[in-house]
Design an enzyme around this catalytic site. Structure first.
Site, PDB file in Angstrom:
ATOM      1  N   HIS A  65      -5.271 -33.118 -40.928  1.00  0.00           N
ATOM      2  CA  HIS A  65      -5.839 -32.801 -42.337  1.00  0.00           C
ATOM      3  C   HIS A  65      -5.079 -32.938 -43.292  1.00  0.00           C
ATOM      4  O   HIS A  65      -3.843 -32.446 -43.424  1.00  0.00           O
ATOM      5  CB  HIS A  65      -6.185 -31.080 -42.011  1.00  0.00           C
ATOM      6  CG  HIS A  65      -6.898 -30.498 -40.977  1.00  0.00           C
ATOM      7  ND1 HIS A  65      -8.547 -30.286 -41.047  1.00  0.00           N
ATOM      8  CD2 HIS A  65      -6.412 -30.462 -39.612  1.00  0.00           C
ATOM      9  CE1 HIS A  65      -8.697 -29.945 -39.647  1.00  0.00           C
ATOM     10  NE2 HIS A  65      -7.566 -30.017 -38.983  1.00  0.00           N
ATOM     11  N   HIS A 233      -7.804 -30.023 -29.641  1.00  0.00           N
ATOM     12  CA  HIS A 233      -6.880 -28.993 -29.374  1.00  0.00           C
ATOM     13  C   HIS A 233      -7.232 -28.024 -28.515  1.00  0.00           C
ATOM     14  O   HIS A 233      -7.201 -26.713 -28.692  1.00  0.00           O
ATOM     15  CB  HIS A 233      -6.291 -28.369 -30.703  1.00  0.00           C
ATOM     16  CG  HIS A 233      -7.386 -28.034 -31.711  1.00  0.00           C
ATOM     17  ND1 HIS A 233      -8.462 -27.441 -31.337  1.00  0.00           N
ATOM     18  CD2 HIS A 233      -7.631 -28.079 -33.186  1.00  0.00           C
ATOM     19  CE1 HIS A 233      -9.180 -27.245 -32.431  1.00  0.00           C
ATOM     20  NE2 HIS A 233      -8.541 -27.537 -33.594  1.00  0.00           N
ATOM     21  N   ASP A 304      -3.009 -32.082 -35.011  1.00  0.00           N
ATOM     22  CA  ASP A 304      -3.827 -31.227 -35.864  1.00  0.00           C
ATOM     23  C   ASP A 304      -2.763 -30.822 -37.066  1.00  0.00           C
ATOM     24  O   ASP A 304      -3.100 -29.513 -37.769  1.00  0.00           O
ATOM     25  CB  ASP A 304      -4.244 -29.662 -35.164  1.00  0.00           C
ATOM     26  CG  ASP A 304      -4.956 -29.039 -35.976  1.00  0.00           C
ATOM     27  OD1 ASP A 304      -5.928 -29.352 -37.008  1.00  0.00           O
ATOM     28  OD2 ASP A 304      -5.565 -27.781 -35.517  1.00  0.00           O
TER      29      ASP A 304
END
Ligand code: DOR
Length: 441
Positions: A65, A233, A304
């Site tokens: 992200h 994940h 992540d």
């Protein structure tokens, strides 16, 4: 920018068969052209001395992200890609929860344009599913796939009902990547535990059962439509066991270094910095996830990378946001595990590059072989250095692994034949390229 001719001299080269060769690698026009015990340098070769270093395919991080556009106070494509270069990450796949959300071709084009201007490494962007953008989900290009948040999300990206998920699984054939947590269960448990500000409660609210139920639903829909599914994940022993018993050939799964190496004991030491979604679990979950990765039940690794500022993280739970950064530490974290005998260096390279390129159909990446792109990282498997806050390049400026002593730090990172990071120096003029993705086969 023209790509120089490179000769990487006397590295321990990881070959596609998992063996190491002490030798040289020649790079022309951004591609690997020769791998051999010795290669005579040409006059215009830029020679990279690699004695004592190990050459691996550059890391492809398939879940990050990077916050641009809209949330640039946390991170942006420039700072994140600098952190990638330092961490040996030569390509990334980024998630759609930016502002605006990446749910249309126009929003995807905007990210691609921004990345072309500022990204030091290669890039790809997921398209986010909402209940009303089915046509975009079918046609958006280029994208590694559709991201569905089944839980842990607010606003249009949350799709938490089977009736809304079904048409997405039924339409088209491109990869669907799911954040699998059951939102209804999370909301019910949030009320049950309301008022508790100890962040450790996060792992009880968003418990193993919440993750398992959503993964079961995603698998059910994937089976019904034989739809290519990727489970992001994976965090629980129960989900790993489910996949170990019966994993369709068209399903893949990933795990993060944090779910392998951290557990609920981290709340006592780093508080809300340990808060992420899906949450950290127990030491038993760590062990079962490791075993599943070693057995191939889990296919690869993603960080992540989800940065939030220290000020945001300083708010008391549950106002503290979930997420932690990862691209600067993932490769040394995993290579340290290899050094400790938990896995091999070749397995780490497979989980962090080769298997990712295969799963997402990214051509010419993930192997050190003539004809492949020269996305490479030279690592030092001998020296140990701690993770220091003062050295981090991510804009958020912290890591859950601060103080951990790691080996396998990148010394040189090469993107498309261009040296982007070299002995603690970034080459800020280097730019990555958009990734391409082969259609589902
Ligand atoms: O912990 C997380 N943070 N998990 C997610 O899925 C989203 C992410 C974020 O964007 O902050």
């Amino acid at each position: 920018m023209s790509t120089p001719n490179l000769l990487i001299h006397q590295a321990q080269i990881l070959l596609p068969n998992g063996e190491f060769l002490l030798g040289d690698v020649q790079v022309r026009d951004g591609q690997i052209t020769q791998v051999a015990p010795t290669i005579a340098p040409s006059d215009d070769d830029r020679q990279i001395e690699a004695e004592g270093l190990t050459l691996l395919p550059g890391v492809i991080d398939p879940q990050v992200h990077f916050r641009e556009p809209g949330l640039e106070h946390k991170e942006d494509l420039f700072t994140a890609s600098c952190a990638c270069a330092k961490g040996g990450v030569t390509s990334f796949l980024e998630m759609p929860n930016t502002r605006p959300l990446t749910t249309t071709q126009a929003a995807l084009d905007d990210k691609l344009q921004r990345a072309a201007q500022k990204c030091l490494v290669n890039y790809g962007f997921f398209i986010g599913a909402t209940v009303e953008n089915l046509p975009d989900l079918r046609t958006a290009q280029p994208t590694p796939g559709i991201k569905i948040f089944m839980g842990s999300m607010k606003g249009p990206l949350l799709i938490d009902h089977e009736a809304a998920l079904e048409p997405i699984f039924a339409t088209g054939d491109r990869l669907i990547a799911v954040h699998a947590e059951n939102q209804a269960r999370i909301e019910q448990r949030r009320q049950q535990f309301a008022g508790i500000t100890d962040p450790a409660i996060h792992s009880q609210i968003q418990d193993n059962q919440a993750a398992l139920e959503a993964t079961q639903l995603a698998l059910k829909l994937s089976r019904k439509y034989q739809r290519r599914l990727h489970i992001l994940h994976l965090s629980t022993a129960e989900e790993a066991e489910l996949l170990r018993q019966d994993k369709p050939a068209w399903v893949t799964a990933e795990v993060t270094p944090q779910h392998l190496l951290l557990n609920t004991s981290a709340y006592a030491t780093i508080g809300t910095l340990a808060q992420m979604n899906p949450p950290l679990r127990s030491p038993h979950d760590n062990a079962v996830l490791w075993q599943a990765l070693l057995e191939g039940v889990i296919d690869f690794i993603a960080t992540d990378h989800a940065p939030h500022t220290l000020t945001e993280k300083a708010q008391p739970y549950p106002n503290s946001p979930s997420g932690m950064p990862g691209v600067e530490t993932s490769l040394p974290l995993m290579l340290t595990q290899a050094k400790q005998g938990r896995c091999t260096v070749a397995q780490v390279a497979n989980w962090m590059s080769t298997a990712v390129a295969r799963a997402y159909g990214i051509p010419n990446k993930g192997r050190i072989e003539p004809g492949y792109d020269a996305d490479l990282v030279l690592v030092d498997l001998m020296t140990e250095r701690p993770v220091l806050r003062s050295e981090l390049l991510t804009k958020c400026g912290w890591s859950p692994f601060e103080g951990w002593s790691l080996t396998g730090w990148p010394v040189v990172t090469i993107v498309g034949g261009q040296v982007v990071y070299e002995r603690c120096q970034l080459h800020l003029d280097v730019r990555g390229k958009p990734l391409t993705f082969a259609p589902a086969s």
